[in-house]
Design a protein around this motif. Structure first.
Motif, PDB file in Angstrom:
ATOM      1  N   ARG A  48     -21.691 -34.112   8.993  1.00 36.20           N
ATOM      2  CA  ARG A  48     -22.783 -34.680   8.209  1.00 36.20           C
ATOM      3  C   ARG A  48     -23.745 -33.590   7.752  1.00 36.20           C
ATOM      4  O   ARG A  48     -24.179 -33.569   6.588  1.00 36.20           O
ATOM      5  N   GLU A  49     -24.085 -32.688   8.676  1.00 29.99           N
ATOM      6  CA  GLU A  49     -25.051 -31.641   8.362  1.00 29.99           C
ATOM      7  C   GLU A  49     -24.568 -30.734   7.237  1.00 29.99           C
ATOM      8  O   GLU A  49     -25.375 -30.193   6.471  1.00 29.99           O
ATOM      9  N   ALA A  50     -23.258 -30.563   7.129  1.00 28.56           N
ATOM     10  CA  ALA A  50     -22.711 -29.670   6.106  1.00 28.56           C
ATOM     11  C   ALA A  50     -23.045 -30.150   4.693  1.00 28.56           C
ATOM     12  O   ALA A  50     -23.029 -29.359   3.745  1.00 28.56           O
ATOM     13  N   PHE A  51     -23.348 -31.443   4.542  1.00 29.41           N
ATOM     14  CA  PHE A  51     -23.658 -31.988   3.219  1.00 29.41           C
ATOM     15  C   PHE A  51     -25.139 -32.343   3.057  1.00 29.41           C
ATOM     16  O   PHE A  51     -25.524 -32.932   2.050  1.00 29.41           O
ATOM     17  N   ARG A  52     -25.964 -31.972   4.037  1.00 33.91           N
ATOM     18  CA  ARG A  52     -27.372 -32.386   3.973  1.00 33.91           C
ATOM     19  C   ARG A  52     -28.101 -31.742   2.789  1.00 33.91           C
ATOM     20  O   ARG A  52     -28.977 -32.357   2.181  1.00 33.91           O
ATOM     21  N   LYS A  53     -27.745 -30.506   2.456  1.00 37.71           N
ATOM     22  CA  LYS A  53     -28.378 -29.811   1.332  1.00 37.71           C
ATOM     23  C   LYS A  53     -27.360 -29.669   0.209  1.00 37.71           C
ATOM     24  O   LYS A  53     -26.448 -28.847   0.290  1.00 37.71           O
ATOM     25  N   GLU A  61     -24.965 -37.214  -4.052  1.00 41.12           N
ATOM     26  CA  GLU A  61     -24.719 -38.536  -3.472  1.00 41.12           C
ATOM     27  C   GLU A  61     -24.405 -38.423  -1.987  1.00 41.12           C
ATOM     28  O   GLU A  61     -24.863 -39.237  -1.183  1.00 41.12           O
ATOM     29  N   LEU A  62     -23.646 -37.389  -1.606  1.00 40.63           N
ATOM     30  CA  LEU A  62     -23.326 -37.202  -0.197  1.00 40.63           C
ATOM     31  C   LEU A  62     -24.571 -36.863   0.613  1.00 40.63           C
ATOM     32  O   LEU A  62     -24.770 -37.371   1.719  1.00 40.63           O
ATOM     33  N   ALA A  63     -25.428 -36.009   0.055  1.00 41.77           N
ATOM     34  CA  ALA A  63     -26.666 -35.650   0.751  1.00 41.77           C
ATOM     35  C   ALA A  63     -27.540 -36.889   0.962  1.00 41.77           C
ATOM     36  O   ALA A  63     -28.159 -37.056   2.022  1.00 41.77           O
ATOM     37  N   THR A  64     -27.585 -37.750  -0.042  1.00 43.85           N
ATOM     38  CA  THR A  64     -28.360 -38.985   0.075  1.00 43.85           C
ATOM     39  C   THR A  64     -27.770 -39.896   1.147  1.00 43.85           C
ATOM     40  O   THR A  64     -28.504 -40.488   1.949  1.00 43.85           O
ATOM     41  N   LEU A  65     -26.453 -39.999   1.188  1.00 40.82           N
ATOM     42  CA  LEU A  65     -25.787 -40.825   2.190  1.00 40.82           C
ATOM     43  C   LEU A  65     -26.069 -40.304   3.601  1.00 40.82           C
ATOM     44  O   LEU A  65     -26.303 -41.093   4.533  1.00 40.82           O
ATOM     45  N   VAL A  66     -26.039 -38.987   3.759  1.00 44.71           N
ATOM     46  CA  VAL A  66     -26.303 -38.403   5.076  1.00 44.71           C
ATOM     47  C   VAL A  66     -27.722 -38.729   5.519  1.00 44.71           C
ATOM     48  O   VAL A  66     -27.949 -39.162   6.663  1.00 44.71           O
ATOM     49  N   ALA A  67     -28.687 -38.541   4.632  1.00 50.35           N
ATOM     50  CA  ALA A  67     -30.086 -38.814   4.977  1.00 50.35           C
ATOM     51  C   ALA A  67     -30.289 -40.286   5.325  1.00 50.35           C
ATOM     52  O   ALA A  67     -30.948 -40.624   6.327  1.00 50.35           O
ATOM     53  N   GLU A  68     -29.709 -41.184   4.522  1.00 50.86           N
ATOM     54  CA  GLU A  68     -29.888 -42.619   4.772  1.00 50.86           C
ATOM     55  C   GLU A  68     -29.134 -43.070   6.028  1.00 50.86           C
ATOM     56  O   GLU A  68     -29.642 -43.885   6.803  1.00 50.86           O
ATOM     57  N   GLY A  69     -27.922 -42.543   6.206  1.00 54.29           N
ATOM     58  CA  GLY A  69     -27.148 -42.914   7.391  1.00 54.29           C
ATOM     59  C   GLY A  69     -27.826 -42.472   8.672  1.00 54.29           C
ATOM     60  O   GLY A  69     -27.898 -43.226   9.650  1.00 54.29           O
ATOM     61  N   ASP A  70     -28.341 -41.250   8.685  1.00 48.83           N
ATOM     62  CA  ASP A  70     -29.058 -40.764   9.865  1.00 48.83           C
ATOM     63  C   ASP A  70     -30.325 -41.582  10.116  1.00 48.83           C
ATOM     64  O   ASP A  70     -30.658 -41.923  11.262  1.00 48.83           O
ATOM     65  N   ARG A  71     -31.059 -41.906   9.042  1.00 46.40           N
ATOM     66  CA  ARG A  71     -32.286 -42.690   9.196  1.00 46.40           C
ATOM     67  C   ARG A  71     -31.982 -44.053   9.807  1.00 46.40           C
ATOM     68  O   ARG A  71     -32.685 -44.512  10.723  1.00 46.40           O
ATOM     69  N   GLU A  72     -30.929 -44.721   9.319  1.00 43.42           N
ATOM     70  CA  GLU A  72     -30.571 -46.037   9.847  1.00 43.42           C
ATOM     71  C   GLU A  72     -30.156 -45.950  11.316  1.00 43.42           C
ATOM     72  O   GLU A  72     -30.488 -46.833  12.119  1.00 43.42           O
ATOM     73  N   GLN A  73     -29.430 -44.876  11.672  1.00 49.39           N
ATOM     74  CA  GLN A  73     -29.003 -44.725  13.057  1.00 49.39           C
ATOM     75  C   GLN A  73     -30.208 -44.466  13.964  1.00 49.39           C
ATOM     76  O   GLN A  73     -30.287 -44.985  15.078  1.00 49.39           O
TER      77      GLN A  73
END
Length: 322
Positions: A48-53, A61-73
């Motif tokens: 996940r971190e590899a796509f954060r930036k 889109e992947l960076a957005t998914l990572v941020a939202e997925g982590d926030r929800e978790q």
């Protein structure tokens, strides 16, 4: 068997060193699907971190998914922590009163245990400092696997437990060991994939479950119960190993999304792994064979066996895993 492995999740390295293309479409599908079904942590933190930036519009889109997925978790763990703290407070109030109950004592014990777990998970999600465990995978989790399609090397996220051709989800539950493709079964059990769908997972370390008495090179003592320990095996000199894998794609196999899954090929272990108490070992192929391995000829299986036999043979140091 390869119970667990330390994977390479630096996608730039796949591109830079192996000329591979990242299948962003498959990563987006996986990230969406794991957010939706509540299995976000099946994707290792390092992946996940590899796509954060994002390094371009394609990765936004992947960076957005990572941020939202982590926030929800994080919100999920925080809600669990609040709920268990409330449960603990109620239980302790009853236990401090005139009529303490067994149910309250049980609630106190369970809530305390769950608070510890929820706080640990919450801290782990919010942690910024990378740790080795962030890139460690277990069966059922996902890892980047390099394959070849239409003459191009592609990196695809795949589940580490292969669903064989023709299998359903119910069938694979009956045989959960398909993250390990034994070399002596490649034509019998894995014949629809061996010679057809080959991949490579990059690994720097692997882990195995062994019995303590076997690790210590002795027999069980009278009345001694067998004890399991986890060993970490590190190649010497330290190196990234190109682990030979087989993979499959099950159309609509996971919530109507194509399921990509794979297994690591294993063989008889070198002497130092056997002496440590384990009877299987992954097969790291030599860099010179990458093209031949990823472009298998089903009519020349002997050449493929030759690649597996002429493998890299590092010495594996072992230690008790943390």
């Amino acid at each position: 068997m390869c119970y667990s492995a330390q994977i390479e999740a630096d996608y730039d390295k796949f591109v830079r060193e192996w000329g591979a293309v990242i299948s962003l479409k498959r990563f987006v599908e996986l990230f969406w699907e794991k957010r939706k079904d509540g299995q976000w942590v099946k994707i290792p933190k390092a992946m996940r971190e590899a796509f954060r930036k994002p390094r371009g519009e394609d990765e936004f889109e992947l960076a957005t998914l990572v941020a939202e997925g982590d926030r929800e978790q994080i919100e999920k763990y925080a809600a669990e922590l609040r709920a268990q703290n409330e449960r603990l407070a109620k239980a302790e109030a009853i236990l401090a009163g005139a009529k303490p109950t067994k149910a309250a004592a049980k609630d106190q014990e369970v809530a305390s245990r769950k608070i510890t777990a929820a706080q640990h998970n919450l801290d782990d999600m919010q942690r910024k400092q990378p740790l080795d465990k962030d890139s460690r995978i277990y069966p059922g989790q996902y890892a980047p696997v390099m394959i070849e399609k239409d003459g191009k090397r592609i990196v695809v996220p795949m589940r580490y437990q292969c669903r064989l051709p023709g299998w359903t989800e119910a069938m694979e539950r009956q045989k959960p060991g398909t993250y390990n493709a034994r070399r002596d079964n490649l034509e019998r059990v894995w014949g629809k994939l061996f010679g057809h769908r080959h991949g490579i997972m990059i690994v720097s370390r692997f882990y195995e479950n062994v019995s303590r008495h076997k690790m210590e090179g002795r027999e069980l003592r009278p009345s001694e119960k067998e004890e399991n320990v986890v060993l970490a095996f590190d190649p010497q000199p330290p190196q990234e190993m190109l682990v030979a894998c087989l993979w499959n794609m099950s159309p609509g196999g996971d919530h109507d999304i194509d399921l990509f899954s794979f297994a690591a090929i294993t063989d008889e272990p070198p002497p130092e792994v056997l002496a440590a108490g384990h009877d299987r070992c992954i097969i790291p192929i030599k860099p010179d064979y990458v093209d031949s391995w990823l472009r298998p000829d089903p009519n020349n299986l002997q050449a493929l066996y030759g690649i597996l036999d002429d493998r890299e043979r590092p010495y594996y140091e072992h230690r008790l895993a943390a």
